[in-house]
Design an enzyme around this catalytic site. Structure first.
Site, short mmCIF file in Angstrom:
data_model
loop_
_atom_site.label_atom_id
_atom_site.label_comp_id
_atom_site.label_asym_id
_atom_site.label_seq_id
_atom_site.Cartn_x
_atom_site.Cartn_y
_atom_site.Cartn_z
N GLU A 1 42.47 -65.31 11.50
CA GLU A 1 41.41 -66.31 11.55
C GLU A 1 41.07 -66.74 10.12
O GLU A 1 40.71 -67.88 9.88
CB GLU A 1 40.17 -65.73 12.25
CG GLU A 1 39.09 -66.75 12.55
CD GLU A 1 37.81 -66.12 13.07
OE1 GLU A 1 37.70 -64.89 13.08
OE2 GLU A 1 36.91 -66.88 13.46
N ARG B 1 39.42 -51.57 11.33
CA ARG B 1 38.33 -51.18 12.24
C ARG B 1 38.87 -50.73 13.59
O ARG B 1 38.25 -49.92 14.30
CB ARG B 1 37.30 -52.30 12.40
CG ARG B 1 36.40 -52.45 11.19
CD ARG B 1 35.49 -53.65 11.32
NE ARG B 1 36.22 -54.90 11.45
CZ ARG B 1 36.71 -55.59 10.43
NH1 ARG B 1 36.53 -55.18 9.20
NH2 ARG B 1 37.39 -56.70 10.65
#
Ligand code: AMP
Length: 174
Positions: free
Chosen positions: A99, A62
């Protein structure tokens, strides 16, 4: 509504994606809205504070969307930091923790020349592992990192601590 309020309102929280416990910040509603997308790129460009930028480096995947638009707006080149196995030429690589998971990123070893001023751009800063890996690769190539600019910062994960002493600019903080 201010520009940042409009951007914030457009971001869609997707609970438990891609794994239980993660609240995924879906930026596709921003991309799909010409005015919001342009505004997000304008605000990211402003984070450079008028500093000379030779190249904008974007992070897979992204980050590419915003970084390439920023590069075009600034009239400079774009360089991709990619997930392992995608770049065709000679690369430098580094492993890092996400994450949600683990990964390896790569950069073409001739993508940035020593001393070139680069702006690193991604959509979102979470734990900072991804950006720190990109910074490590840029350091190895001798880049002059002007700053790290992200649309969204999850400040509760303190990712910017992994990027000290580089300046981190975020448009929206959660
Ligand atoms: P990190 O390495 O933990 O800072 O993760 C940053 C990268 O993972 C960015 O490239 C994001 O696109 C993606 N990411 C991590 N957490 C989220 C989240 N909660 N929502 C959307 N994207 C995320």
């Amino acid at each position: 509504m201010s520009a940042t309020d409009s951007l914030r309102a457009a971001i869609r929280d997707v609970v438990d994606f891609p794994k239980p416990g993660i609240v995924f910040k879906d930026i596709t509603p921003i991309l799909a809205d010409g005015k919001l997308f342009r505004e997000s790129v304008t605000l990211l460009c402003e984070t450079a504070g008028g500093a000379r930028i030779d190249k904008v480096v974007g992070i897979d995947a992204r980050g590419f969307i915003f970084a390439s638009a920023v590069a075009d707006r600034l009239g400079v080149g774009f360089v991709p930091v990619r997930k392992k196995g995608k770049l065709p030429w000679k690369t430098r690589q580094t492993a890092y923790a996400l994450e949600y998971g683990e990964s390896i990123v790569e950069l073409h070893e001739d993508a940035v020349q020593p001393g070139e001023s680069v702006l690193l751009v991604d959509d979102l800063l979470a734990t900072g592992g991804t950006a720190a890996a990109a910074v490590k690769l840029l350091d190895e190539l001798g880049a002059n990192l002007v700053g790290i600019s992200v649309l969204i910062e999850l400040s509760f994960l303190a990712g910017r601590n992994k990027l000290i002493p580089h300046p981190v600019h975020s448009i929206l903080t959660y």
